[in-house]
Design a protein around this motif. Structure first.
Motif, PDB file in Angstrom:
ATOM      1  N   MET A 120       0.844  -1.195   0.000  1.00 20.55           N
ATOM      2  CA  MET A 120       0.000   0.000   0.000  1.00 20.55           C
ATOM      3  C   MET A 120       0.879   1.244   0.000  1.00 20.55           C
ATOM      4  SD  MET A 120      -1.306   0.415   3.953  1.00 20.55           S
ATOM      5  CE  MET A 120      -0.126   0.680   5.271  1.00 20.55           C
ATOM      6  N   ARG A 121       0.280   2.357  -0.448  1.00 23.06           N
ATOM      7  CA  ARG A 121       0.997   3.625  -0.434  1.00 23.06           C
ATOM      8  C   ARG A 121       0.991   4.215   0.970  1.00 23.06           C
ATOM      9  NH1 ARG A 121      -1.541   7.796  -3.217  1.00 23.06           N
ATOM     10  NH2 ARG A 121      -3.512   6.763  -2.724  1.00 23.06           N
ATOM     11  N   ALA A 122       2.084   4.876   1.311  1.00 27.67           N
ATOM     12  CA  ALA A 122       2.206   5.510   2.625  1.00 27.67           C
ATOM     13  C   ALA A 122       3.231   6.626   2.517  1.00 27.67           C
ATOM     14  CB  ALA A 122       2.629   4.500   3.686  1.00 27.67           C
ATOM     15  N   VAL A 123       3.332   7.402   3.580  1.00 22.40           N
ATOM     16  CA  VAL A 123       4.371   8.416   3.690  1.00 22.40           C
ATOM     17  C   VAL A 123       5.212   8.084   4.906  1.00 22.40           C
ATOM     18  CG1 VAL A 123       4.858  10.848   4.174  1.00 22.40           C
ATOM     19  CG2 VAL A 123       3.112  10.241   2.496  1.00 22.40           C
ATOM     20  N   TRP A 124       6.517   8.017   4.714  1.00 20.91           N
ATOM     21  CA  TRP A 124       7.434   7.636   5.775  1.00 20.91           C
ATOM     22  C   TRP A 124       8.127   8.851   6.360  1.00 20.91           C
ATOM     23  CZ3 TRP A 124       8.106   2.741   7.689  1.00 20.91           C
ATOM     24  CH2 TRP A 124       7.521   1.695   6.962  1.00 20.91           C
ATOM     25  N   LEU A 125       8.259   8.848   7.680  1.00 19.09           N
ATOM     26  CA  LEU A 125       9.147   9.793   8.361  1.00 19.09           C
ATOM     27  C   LEU A 125      10.507   9.115   8.396  1.00 19.09           C
ATOM     28  CD1 LEU A 125       9.635  12.363  10.129  1.00 19.09           C
ATOM     29  CD2 LEU A 125       9.009  10.972  12.097  1.00 19.09           C
ATOM     30  N   THR A 126      11.432   9.572   7.561  1.00 17.01           N
ATOM     31  CA  THR A 126      12.718   8.896   7.409  1.00 17.01           C
ATOM     32  C   THR A 126      13.707   9.261   8.513  1.00 17.01           C
ATOM     33  OG1 THR A 126      13.460  10.668   5.930  1.00 17.01           O
ATOM     34  CG2 THR A 126      12.442   8.719   4.914  1.00 17.01           C
ATOM     35  N   GLU A 127      13.571  10.456   9.042  1.00 23.67           N
ATOM     36  CA  GLU A 127      14.389  10.939  10.148  1.00 23.67           C
ATOM     37  C   GLU A 127      13.721  12.201  10.671  1.00 23.67           C
ATOM     38  OE1 GLU A 127      18.171  12.802   9.031  1.00 23.67           O
ATOM     39  OE2 GLU A 127      17.570  12.540   6.935  1.00 23.67           O
ATOM     40  N   PHE A 128      14.102  12.660  11.855  1.00 26.89           N
ATOM     41  CA  PHE A 128      13.567  13.912  12.355  1.00 26.89           C
ATOM     42  C   PHE A 128      14.222  15.061  11.606  1.00 26.89           C
ATOM     43  CE2 PHE A 128      12.976  11.325  16.363  1.00 26.89           C
ATOM     44  CZ  PHE A 128      11.602  11.240  16.228  1.00 26.89           C
ATOM     45  N   GLY A 129      13.407  16.056  11.223  1.00 28.51           N
ATOM     46  CA  GLY A 129      13.959  17.178  10.479  1.00 28.51           C
ATOM     47  C   GLY A 129      12.876  18.008   9.832  1.00 28.51           C
ATOM     48  N   GLY A 130      13.213  18.682   8.739  1.00 35.67           N
ATOM     49  CA  GLY A 130      12.275  19.533   8.022  1.00 35.67           C
ATOM     50  C   GLY A 130      11.236  18.728   7.268  1.00 35.67           C
ATOM     51  N   PRO A 131      10.295  19.406   6.611  1.00 35.73           N
ATOM     52  CA  PRO A 131       9.232  18.693   5.892  1.00 35.73           C
ATOM     53  C   PRO A 131       9.745  17.688   4.874  1.00 35.73           C
ATOM     54  CG  PRO A 131       8.694  21.022   6.083  1.00 35.73           C
ATOM     55  CD  PRO A 131      10.096  20.874   6.584  1.00 35.73           C
ATOM     56  N   GLU A 132      10.950  17.930   4.344  1.00 39.05           N
ATOM     57  CA  GLU A 132      11.480  17.038   3.310  1.00 39.05           C
ATOM     58  C   GLU A 132      11.756  15.624   3.795  1.00 39.05           C
ATOM     59  OE1 GLU A 132      14.905  18.845   5.472  1.00 39.05           O
ATOM     60  OE2 GLU A 132      13.052  19.650   4.602  1.00 39.05           O
ATOM     61  N   VAL A 133      11.754  15.404   5.118  1.00 39.99           N
ATOM     62  CA  VAL A 133      11.990  14.046   5.637  1.00 39.99           C
ATOM     63  C   VAL A 133      10.745  13.177   5.512  1.00 39.99           C
ATOM     64  CG1 VAL A 133      13.743  14.889   7.230  1.00 39.99           C
ATOM     65  CG2 VAL A 133      11.395  14.584   8.053  1.00 39.99           C
ATOM     66  N   LEU A 134       9.620  13.740   5.072  1.00 36.76           N
ATOM     67  CA  LEU A 134       8.409  12.974   4.800  1.00 36.76           C
ATOM     68  C   LEU A 134       8.467  12.504   3.348  1.00 36.76           C
ATOM     69  CD1 LEU A 134       5.744  15.229   6.561  1.00 36.76           C
ATOM     70  CD2 LEU A 134       6.653  13.052   7.383  1.00 36.76           C
ATOM     71  N   VAL A 135       8.620  11.200   3.145  1.00 35.82           N
ATOM     72  CA  VAL A 135       8.899  10.653   1.823  1.00 35.82           C
ATOM     73  C   VAL A 135       7.857   9.595   1.458  1.00 35.82           C
ATOM     74  CG1 VAL A 135      10.574   9.415   0.416  1.00 35.82           C
ATOM     75  CG2 VAL A 135      11.363  11.056   2.145  1.00 35.82           C
ATOM     76  N   PRO A 136       7.174   9.737   0.296  1.00 36.03           N
ATOM     77  CA  PRO A 136       6.224   8.707  -0.134  1.00 36.03           C
ATOM     78  C   PRO A 136       6.926   7.384  -0.413  1.00 36.03           C
ATOM     79  CG  PRO A 136       5.958  10.750  -1.389  1.00 36.03           C
ATOM     80  CD  PRO A 136       7.237  10.868  -0.636  1.00 36.03           C
TER      81      PRO A 136
END
Length: 324
Positions: free
Chosen positions: A1-17
């Motif tokens: 399924m599609r999701a958005v991952w928090l890859t690390e703590f940081g700016g909005p760019e750390v939210l990655v589909p």
């Protein structure tokens, strides 16, 4: 399924589909096919590593707490009659930015007839918060009530709920678009706190206020506190400035002001949520959904909220929606 991952703590760019495994419901849980996911300001802080709040977990993880959609699966011990029901509920702090999410069956709320699923999601966190705040502050007819961050998700609901009590609404918002919105919602007096003399203008009109709902904190929250007269009540519910107003108890006591710190029970919060949904279904409460972003643009949604450029509520659109 599609999701958005928090890859690390940081700016909005750390939210990655990306892709994620399908959730499997354990005892007492259901799987919700998510149509809309709620975004709150505290989620932007959690993403940045600045707050925990109700959230838990470490990256990499799927963030997101409030969702709305259709029950498509149930775990052991859960009534299968829930399957197919339109509901809203909380994930417990993670997993909401996805096509399907796990929700505690005991924490589900049916979407009332006549209320859109998007509106119900918009009310899940902000509706119960606004309802609880008005109750905790004991707003009375004739009170002069100052609402900071009045153009936000909670603030726009507070305007409506306070008006319904017969109190006078004084809305503080930043910028012409937000000022126009809160005026359209029926605020009796509107001030733009980008004006350096906004408190002076307010004093010249109403002298002092009886209640402050502080959704900004910091210096603005402290300036609002100074507007309270004896017997006044101040409730802090947000820190859009990045910090709480931090009013010492002894200072408030010397002024005859009560710093209200609500500690609602789970039962009270559930009752507040049910009431907010019912009021909206009856047409007496309207959530302002100012922005909708597709799931894959969760980073853009966070950036917009963090810049304080948003109006009302911000939602992620999940099922079958690929463009904003």
């Amino acid at each position: 399924m599609r999701a958005v991952w928090l890859t690390e703590f940081g700016g909005p760019e750390v939210l990655v589909p990306g892709e994620a495994p399908e959730p499997a419901p354990g005892p007492g849980h259901v799987v919700v096919e998510v149509a809309y996911a709620n975004i709150t300001f505290v989620e932007t802080q959690f993403r940045a590593g600045l707050a925990s709040g109700p959230f838990r977990g470490e990256p990499p993880m799927i963030p997101g707490n409030g969702v709305g959609g259709t029950v498509v699966g149930v775990g052991p011990g859960v009534d299968r009659g829930l399957i197919g029901r339109q509901v809203v509920g909380s994930t417990g702090g993670n997993g909401g930015y996805a096509e399907r999410a796990l929700v505690d069956a005991a924490g589900l709320y049916d979407v009332p007839d006549g209320l859109g699923l998007d509106a119900a999601v918009a009310l899940l966190a902000d509706g119960r918060t606004a309802t609880m705040l008005v109750r905790a502050a004991r707003v009375r007819p004739g009170d002069r009530v100052l609402i900071e961050a009045a153009a936000g998700g909670v603030g726009t609901l507070l305007i409506q709920l306070v008006r319904a009590t017969g109190a006078r609404v004084i809305a503080a918002a930043g910028g012409s678009r937000k000022v126009e919105l809160v005026r359209d919602l029926g605020a009796d007096l509107v001030v733009d706190y980008h004006d350096p003399d906004w408190t002076g203008r307010l004093r010249a009109t109403v002298a002092m206020v009886d209640v402050v709902f502080d959704g900004v904190g910091g210096g603005l929250g402290r300036a609002a506190f100074d507007l309270l007269g004896p017997g006044g009540r101040m409730v802090s519910f947000g820190l859009a400035s990045g910090e709480w107003a931090d009013i010492p108890d002894e200072v408030a006591q010397a002024r005859g002001v009560t710093l209200v710190r609500p500690r609602p029970s789970p039962q009270e919060l559930r009752a507040d949520t049910v009431r907010a949904l019912a009021e909206a279904a009856a047409g007496r409460l309207r959530p302002v959904i100012g922005q909708r972003f597709p799931l894959k643009r969760a980073a853009d949604a966070h950036a917009a909220m963090q810049s304080r450029a948003t109006l009302g509520k911000t939602l992620l659109m999940v099922q079958g929606i690929t463009t904003c």
